[in-house]
Design an enzyme around this catalytic site. Structure first.
Site, PDB file in Angstrom:
ATOM      1  N   ASP A 113      -9.309  87.758   1.849  1.00 51.63           N
ATOM      2  CA  ASP A 113      -8.155  87.015   1.964  1.00 51.63           C
ATOM      3  C   ASP A 113      -7.892  86.430   3.427  1.00 51.63           C
ATOM      4  OD1 ASP A 113      -5.597  85.908   2.159  1.00 51.63           O
ATOM      5  OD2 ASP A 113      -4.380  87.404   1.005  1.00 51.63           O
ATOM      6  N   ASP A 171      -5.963  75.516  -2.936  1.00 50.66           N
ATOM      7  CA  ASP A 171      -5.393  75.430  -4.323  1.00 50.66           C
ATOM      8  C   ASP A 171      -4.151  74.639  -4.029  1.00 50.66           C
ATOM      9  OD1 ASP A 171      -7.637  76.768  -5.610  1.00 50.66           O
ATOM     10  OD2 ASP A 171      -6.954  78.298  -4.358  1.00 50.66           O
ATOM     11  N   LYS A 176       2.380  73.364 -10.199  1.00 44.11           N
ATOM     12  CA  LYS A 176       3.774  73.563 -10.938  1.00 44.11           C
ATOM     13  C   LYS A 176       4.615  74.166  -9.950  1.00 44.11           C
ATOM     14  CE  LYS A 176       1.568  74.318 -15.088  1.00 44.11           C
ATOM     15  NZ  LYS A 176       0.694  75.525 -16.076  1.00 44.11           N
ATOM     16  N   PHE A 207     -14.567  69.036  -5.220  1.00 40.00           N
ATOM     17  CA  PHE A 207     -12.978  68.978  -5.806  1.00 40.00           C
ATOM     18  C   PHE A 207     -12.392  67.795  -5.343  1.00 40.00           C
ATOM     19  CE2 PHE A 207     -13.343  73.559  -5.585  1.00 40.00           C
ATOM     20  CZ  PHE A 207     -12.597  73.963  -6.592  1.00 40.00           C
TER      21      PHE A 207
END
Ligand code: SAM
Length: 235
Positions: A112, A135, A139, A210
């Site tokens: 991380d 990312d 939502k 991406f």
């Protein structure tokens, strides 16, 4: 601090999808991790010892398949590059690229990035940090998982040297606007393009998978390039 620690445990910017390693990626871990990988420990890294020189260190957070960092390391042998990613197959791919191209200036940590920033890096030890297409957690109820928020910017301010750069790119307009607002509010950074302005894509950032997918979906691309100021809250 205990509160911050608790928060970090609870809300991560990723969900680990382990995915299967190909035979090539598996071999890459066995053969090349000892040379290019750094095992995560909760202690500061001696970067000059790690690379065998004191060249400026550039960090990419969430490198995905590693196309960008491998290209940057190849075209800029005068810099050192550190890639941090949690996704094992992506790390395997970058190990393969690194070994194939013989990139002596690239090292990888599989962990991380938030913890790597806090635990492994000295104050003002980095020349630049890249965050390409994090990312988007699009939502609304997932927005809290977005990595770029004020606490993250404060972490960056500690590790980037005064005058160093932070460069983020996204293909989600509302995330771009959030990034702009968080970075503009920080006393530790100033926008290289001028207040509220997005930057043209610098040549060192090659369009990745991406990004191309985003473009196919009709998304725009927003680059934000900020300079670490000489003074600010971190000073
Ligand atoms: C949408 S992908 C983009 C990959 C790449 N930067 C690109 O432009 O193609 C985001 C990547 O960030 C990684 N990631 C997310 N949060 C992370 C974290 N806290 N530390 C390290 N990697 C992270 C994910 O595993 C994923 O590979």
């Amino acid at each position: 601090m205990a509160e911050q620690e608790k928060q970090r445990r609870q809300i991560r910017s990723y969900v680990l999808r382990e995915g299967r390693l190909t035979r090539g990626q598996q071999r890459a871990f066995e053969e090349f991790w000892p040379r290019f990988g750094i095992n995560f420990h909760r202690r500061r890294l001696d970067l000059a010892r790690l690379y065998g020189n004191a060249n400026p260190v550039h960090l990419e957070i969430g490198f995905g398949n590693g196309e960008s960092i491998a290209r940057m390391a190849q075209t800029h042998p005068e810099n050192n590059y550190l890639g941090v990613e949690v996704h094992r197959p992506g790390v395997g791919r970058l190990l393969l690229r690194t070994a194939e191209a013989g990139l002596a200036n690239l090292r990888i940590i599989r962990h991380d990035a938030v913890e790597v920033l806090d635990r492994c890096l000295e104050d003002a030890s980095l020349e630049a940090v890249y965050l390409f297409f994090p990312d988007p957690w699009h939502k609304r109820r997932h927005h809290k998982r977005r990595i770029l928020k004020p606490e993250f910017v404060a972490r960056l301010a500690r590790v980037i040297r005064p005058g160093g750069l932070f460069h983020a790119a996204t293909d989600w307009q509302d995330y771009a606007e959030q990034m702009m607002s968080v970075l503009t509010t920080s006393p530790d950074f100033e926008n290289r393009a001028g207040k509220g302005m997005y930057s043209p894509r610098p040549e060192y950032r090659i369009p990745t998978r991406f990004e191309k997918r985003g473009q196919r979906l009709g998304h725009g691309i927003w680059d934000l390039v900020f300079r670490r100021t000489n003074s600010g809250s971190g000073e």
